[in-house]
Design a protein around this motif. Structure first.
Motif, PDB file in Angstrom:
ATOM      1  N   TYR A  11     121.506  83.826  70.634  1.00  0.00           N
ATOM      2  CA  TYR A  11     122.370  82.153  70.927  1.00  0.00           C
ATOM      3  C   TYR A  11     123.568  82.821  72.010  1.00  0.00           C
ATOM      4  O   TYR A  11     123.238  83.756  72.911  1.00  0.00           O
ATOM      5  CB  TYR A  11     123.694  82.455  69.835  1.00  0.00           C
ATOM      6  N   ARG A  12     123.655  81.757  73.045  1.00  0.00           N
ATOM      7  CA  ARG A  12     124.128  82.245  73.843  1.00  0.00           C
ATOM      8  C   ARG A  12     125.877  81.764  73.883  1.00  0.00           C
ATOM      9  O   ARG A  12     126.419  80.921  73.558  1.00  0.00           O
ATOM     10  CB  ARG A  12     124.045  80.585  75.603  1.00  0.00           C
ATOM     11  N   VAL A  13     126.586  82.988  74.318  1.00  0.00           N
ATOM     12  CA  VAL A  13     127.626  82.557  73.886  1.00  0.00           C
ATOM     13  C   VAL A  13     128.440  83.243  74.776  1.00  0.00           C
ATOM     14  O   VAL A  13     128.035  84.694  76.049  1.00  0.00           O
ATOM     15  CB  VAL A  13     127.946  83.879  72.751  1.00  0.00           C
ATOM     16  N   GLU A  14     130.203  83.740  74.531  1.00  0.00           N
ATOM     17  CA  GLU A  14     131.714  83.907  75.255  1.00  0.00           C
ATOM     18  C   GLU A  14     131.114  83.656  77.582  1.00  0.00           C
ATOM     19  O   GLU A  14     131.015  82.594  77.839  1.00  0.00           O
ATOM     20  CB  GLU A  14     131.108  85.322  75.215  1.00  0.00           C
ATOM     21  N   GLY A  15     131.052  84.363  77.835  1.00  0.00           N
ATOM     22  CA  GLY A  15     130.470  84.447  79.878  1.00  0.00           C
ATOM     23  C   GLY A  15     129.463  83.781  79.986  1.00  0.00           C
ATOM     24  O   GLY A  15     129.086  83.651  80.556  1.00  0.00           O
ATOM     25  N   ASP A  16     128.328  84.048  79.627  1.00  0.00           N
ATOM     26  CA  ASP A  16     127.130  83.224  80.053  1.00  0.00           C
ATOM     27  C   ASP A  16     127.671  82.019  79.837  1.00  0.00           C
ATOM     28  O   ASP A  16     126.781  80.570  80.812  1.00  0.00           O
ATOM     29  CB  ASP A  16     126.259  84.120  79.039  1.00  0.00           C
ATOM     30  N   LEU A  17     127.785  81.632  78.663  1.00  0.00           N
ATOM     31  CA  LEU A  17     128.210  79.932  78.078  1.00  0.00           C
ATOM     32  C   LEU A  17     129.241  79.459  78.820  1.00  0.00           C
ATOM     33  O   LEU A  17     129.142  78.561  79.562  1.00  0.00           O
ATOM     34  CB  LEU A  17     128.410  79.635  76.359  1.00  0.00           C
ATOM     35  N   ARG A  18     130.647  80.383  79.686  1.00  0.00           N
ATOM     36  CA  ARG A  18     131.634  79.438  79.906  1.00  0.00           C
ATOM     37  C   ARG A  18     131.220  79.660  81.537  1.00  0.00           C
ATOM     38  O   ARG A  18     131.416  78.299  82.392  1.00  0.00           O
ATOM     39  CB  ARG A  18     132.444  80.544  80.363  1.00  0.00           C
ATOM     40  N   ARG A  19     130.330  80.727  82.239  1.00  0.00           N
ATOM     41  CA  ARG A  19     129.517  80.485  83.367  1.00  0.00           C
ATOM     42  C   ARG A  19     128.727  78.865  83.307  1.00  0.00           C
ATOM     43  O   ARG A  19     128.398  78.614  84.494  1.00  0.00           O
ATOM     44  CB  ARG A  19     129.056  81.832  83.564  1.00  0.00           C
ATOM     45  N   GLU A  20     127.176  78.699  82.677  1.00  0.00           N
ATOM     46  CA  GLU A  20     126.579  77.797  82.480  1.00  0.00           C
ATOM     47  C   GLU A  20     127.551  76.503  82.747  1.00  0.00           C
ATOM     48  O   GLU A  20     127.282  75.467  83.244  1.00  0.00           O
ATOM     49  CB  GLU A  20     125.937  78.240  80.788  1.00  0.00           C
ATOM     50  N   ASN A  21     128.601  76.017  81.319  1.00  0.00           N
ATOM     51  CA  ASN A  21     129.265  74.744  81.724  1.00  0.00           C
ATOM     52  C   ASN A  21     129.934  74.924  83.293  1.00  0.00           C
ATOM     53  O   ASN A  21     130.086  73.870  83.911  1.00  0.00           O
ATOM     54  CB  ASN A  21     130.526  75.544  80.874  1.00  0.00           C
TER      55      ASN A  21
END
Length: 125
Positions: free
Chosen positions: A64-74
């Motif tokens: 899963y892509r979660v937390e910092g990585d997901l926020r950065r991607e968004n």
């Protein structure tokens, strides 16, 4: 205190509920994680063994892509739209609703608190 994906999850709640404290994991993904690791629905975080917590942590890191990585991607997706100058990017840049909502009335969540217009007061005699 169990720490998964950089988040301290509450120990006295059920695993299904406490996994939702991680940004990017909602009800469906939390249930998928529990079924993949065969953790019962009524199990609480403080009842988990260190091995089970480690398995949860490894599964989330791997699948899963979660937390910092997901926020950065968004944030990068929004920045790309703004750099392109497309309609959605312009709406993001101006802080207006992006998905076609009306702005004549409402839209206060995106636009912020209403600002009074100067010189608009009624004159009383």
């Amino acid at each position: 205190m169990a720490r998964i994906a950089g988040v301290n999850i509450p120990t006295n709640k059920r695993v299904l509920i406490s996994l939702r404290y991680i940004y990017g994991i909602g009800p469906v993904k939390a249930r998928d994680i529990c079924t993949a690791l065969s953790i019962p629905d009524d199990r609480r975080v403080n009842q988990l063994s260190d091995d089970e917590i480690l398995r949860i942590r490894e599964l989330i890191d791997r699948d899963y892509r979660v937390e910092g990585d997901l926020r950065r991607e968004n944030a990068m997706n929004i920045k790309r739209l703004m750099d392109l100058g497309c309609y959605r990017g312009l709406r993001h840049r101006k802080g207006l609703p992006v998905r076609g909502q009306r702005t004549h009335t409402n839209a206060r969540t995106r636009k912020g608190k209403a600002v009074a217009i100067a010189g608009k007061k009624k004159v009383t005699k």
